[in-house]
Scaffold this active site. Structure first.
Site, PDB file in Angstrom:
ATOM      1  N   ASP A 156      -2.313  21.217  22.938  1.00 17.78           N
ATOM      2  CA  ASP A 156      -0.969  21.024  22.379  1.00 17.78           C
ATOM      3  C   ASP A 156      -0.218  19.981  23.214  1.00 17.78           C
ATOM      4  O   ASP A 156       0.538  20.357  24.093  1.00 17.78           O
ATOM      5  CB  ASP A 156      -0.252  22.372  22.379  1.00 17.78           C
ATOM      6  N   GLU A 207       8.841  16.913  21.446  1.00 22.88           N
ATOM      7  CA  GLU A 207       8.613  17.811  20.314  1.00 22.88           C
ATOM      8  C   GLU A 207       8.974  19.247  20.659  1.00 22.88           C
ATOM      9  O   GLU A 207       9.516  19.983  19.821  1.00 22.88           O
ATOM     10  CB  GLU A 207       7.146  17.731  19.875  1.00 22.88           C
ATOM     11  N   GLU A 208       8.686  19.650  21.888  1.00 20.54           N
ATOM     12  CA  GLU A 208       8.887  21.051  22.265  1.00 20.54           C
ATOM     13  C   GLU A 208      10.360  21.445  22.347  1.00 20.54           C
ATOM     14  O   GLU A 208      10.675  22.634  22.396  1.00 20.54           O
ATOM     15  CB  GLU A 208       8.204  21.335  23.613  1.00 20.54           C
ATOM     16  N   ASP A 268       0.517  15.365  11.083  1.00 19.75           N
ATOM     17  CA  ASP A 268       0.878  15.821  12.422  1.00 19.75           C
ATOM     18  C   ASP A 268       0.154  17.141  12.693  1.00 19.75           C
ATOM     19  O   ASP A 268      -0.602  17.641  11.854  1.00 19.75           O
ATOM     20  CB  ASP A 268       2.403  15.997  12.503  1.00 19.75           C
ATOM     21  N   HIS A 301       0.589  27.415  24.848  1.00 12.96           N
ATOM     22  CA  HIS A 301       1.773  27.695  25.652  1.00 12.96           C
ATOM     23  C   HIS A 301       1.479  28.779  26.683  1.00 12.96           C
ATOM     24  O   HIS A 301       2.416  29.343  27.259  1.00 12.96           O
ATOM     25  CB  HIS A 301       2.954  28.128  24.776  1.00 12.96           C
ATOM     26  N   HIS A 359       2.244  14.610  19.772  1.00  9.12           N
ATOM     27  CA  HIS A 359       3.255  14.588  20.830  1.00  9.12           C
ATOM     28  C   HIS A 359       2.579  14.793  22.179  1.00  9.12           C
ATOM     29  O   HIS A 359       1.515  15.415  22.266  1.00  9.12           O
ATOM     30  CB  HIS A 359       4.345  15.637  20.594  1.00  9.12           C
ATOM     31  N   ASP A 416       4.569  15.628  25.130  1.00  5.69           N
ATOM     32  CA  ASP A 416       5.301  16.534  26.018  1.00  5.69           C
ATOM     33  C   ASP A 416       4.651  17.910  25.958  1.00  5.69           C
ATOM     34  O   ASP A 416       3.986  18.273  24.991  1.00  5.69           O
ATOM     35  CB  ASP A 416       6.777  16.604  25.636  1.00  5.69           C
TER      36      ASP A 416
END
Length: 484
Positions: free
Chosen positions: A154, A188-189, A214, A459, A119, A121
């Protein structure tokens, strides 16, 4: 009498000796698996160019709190123009919201297709943290052997790695035997509607994937206490997600004349009961598979306990339950996260609410957890209701004996060299749970090595990916694609 005592003592001694022998034999048999090896593989891709591509990818502020940002379609176009051979060879559809799905047609239609996913995003950067970043989070700086910025770990790093590998393989004249799909989610987030759309699209076309791969774990280096060698956790499943609200109501009134139990007190009591009585866990299913494989690599003391679970399992479960990281592998977790009550300190709340977030182990259903909550709080005056937002059960548990798992394992070893590989469980949510609905199996690992100090970067502040790691990721995907 003396003879009887001697016989009893001799019998006890014999039992002790027999127990010691059993423990020793079991432990000797419970040897660490030989550190797996595979033929090293180097795709020969231009790693520095890939690092520059990842650097540019970071500059697109695809922050998932606002999917209307122009960065999202701009990033999809960036992927299209950056990999010309991929886009000339593969077909592409863009599903909502801004989710490109590539199809690399294989030479043998009798083989089930597979899917590689990432992903693009990213989570927001807290404004207060900006001055703590070594390099601005969206500059994509390349410095000290790292690409810096939000999304490098990420999950834009994986996207760049797999597309770089595909571009190089096409340039080398390679065509896979089985059809390979590439899916790049843009949300995804915040739940993964893009991945869900991909799974529904494939299913509507009658396409059943052999497996999907994934994100979900990494090659863990010096993260698991007591283990010296890196461990690649190839996760077979991921936990489900459920948020419940506990609601208590009362007449309210002035705080000078409270009832014996206020709405706030009733909720507090319920929360305390839930924390004191977590959802039952244990070393079964995927938890058993993970700890049984991992336990073989521990030093002798811990290995004795894992090798003789017929005797030590209750103690072992108590020890594992004491640490949040291992407790999360054993059970559905219970996390009270939000509380509401009165709007003023001297006014009794007419309604008090607690929000409880659960991450569901594959052994538990949503209905199981709701039943556990009702039984545990044991208070008919409290309403238990589903909070707004998505809820999902744990994903199916894939086989660690299937060819897809073995291919992934072999490619990890080819890219990283000898290390321990174990089947694991992803304790958070990823897009893989959606892809799993269209596949016989779904696996989860990012082909990058991380250490303990990297965990806070997810994050968090100063997210980065080393150029060396990016190169290993490219080699991993290159070797995996060659096997298809």
């Amino acid at each position: 009498m003396g003879r009887i005592i001697k016989r009893i003592l001799a019998g006890i001694l014999l039992l002790v000796v027999a127990l010691a022998v059993v423990l020793a034999v079991n432990t000797m048999r419970y040897k660490p698996a030989a550190i797996s090896q595979a033929e090293p593989f180097d795709l020969g891709a231009d790693i520095d160019a890939a690092a520059r591509t990842l650097s540019e990818a970071v500059t697109y502020q695809t922050v998932s709190d606002d999917l209307s940002r122009p960065d999202f379609p701009a990033f999809v176009r960036f992927v299209e123009t950056t990999y010309p051979r991929v886009n000339a060879t593969m077909t592409r559809e863009v599903l909502a919201p801004n989710t490109p799905l590539y199809k690399w047609q294989g030479s043998d239609d009798s083989l089930q297709p597979v899917l590689l996913a990432a992903h693009y995003d990213v989570v927001p950067v807290a404004p207060w943290s900006l001055d703590k970043w070594v390099h601005p989070p969206y500059d994509g700086a390349i410095s000290d052997g790292f690409v810096w910025g939000r999304g490098t770990l990420d999950d834009k790093g994986a996207l760049v790695a797999m597309m770089t590998a595909a571009e190089k393989l096409i340039a080398d004249g390679f065509t896979p035997k089985r059809t390979v799909y590439f899916s790049f989610g843009g949300d995804e987030e915040i739940g993964g509607d893009g991945a869900k759309a991909v799974a529904e699209h494939l299913t509507a076309q009658g396409i059943r994937l052999a497996w999907a791969l994934d994100e979900g774990s990494f090659v863990l280096d010096k993260i698991i206490p007591g283990l010296d060698q890196p461990v690649a956790s190839i996760n077979l499943s991921e936990k489900g997600y459920l948020t419940l609200e506990l609601v208590a109501k009362s007449a309210g009134g002035h705080s000078s004349m409270p009832p014996r139990v206020t709405a706030v007190g009733r909720i507090a009591r319920a929360v305390e009961r839930l924390q004191a009585n977590p959802v039952p866990g244990g070393l079964t299913g995927v938890s058993d598979e993970f700890f049984d494989a991992l336990g073989r690599y521990f030093p002798l003391g811990q290995r004795v306990a894992f090798a003789n679970r017929w005797l030590t399992e209750p103690l072992l479960e108590r020890i594992l339950s004491a640490a949040p990281s291992t407790d999360a592998m054993l059970r559905t977790t219970t996390a009270p996260t939000m509380l509401t009550g009165s709007t003023k300190e001297n006014v009794l709340a007419t309604q008090a609410t607690a929000t409880i977030n659960f991450r569901l182990h594959p052994r538990d259903s949503i209905e199981d957890v709701v039943a556990h909550v009702r039984e545990t709080i044991a208070d008919p005056e409290i309403e238990v209701r589903h909070a707004p937002g998505f809820a999902s059960p744990a994903s199916p548990v894939s086989s660690s004996q299937a060819q897809g798992y073995k291919d992934i394992e072999a490619s990890i070893l080819s890219a990283f060299g000898p290390l321990a590989t174990v089947p694991g469980l992803t304790i958070a949510a990823t897009d893989a749970r959606h892809y799993a609905t269209a596949a016989d199996a779904a696996y989860r690992i990012n082909p990058f090595k991380i250490e303990g100090h990297d965990l806070e970067r997810f994050h968090g502040i100063n997210e980065r990916l080393s150029v060396e790691n990016l190169g290993r990721g490219i080699n991993f995907f290159g070797d995996l694609l060659r096997k298809q």
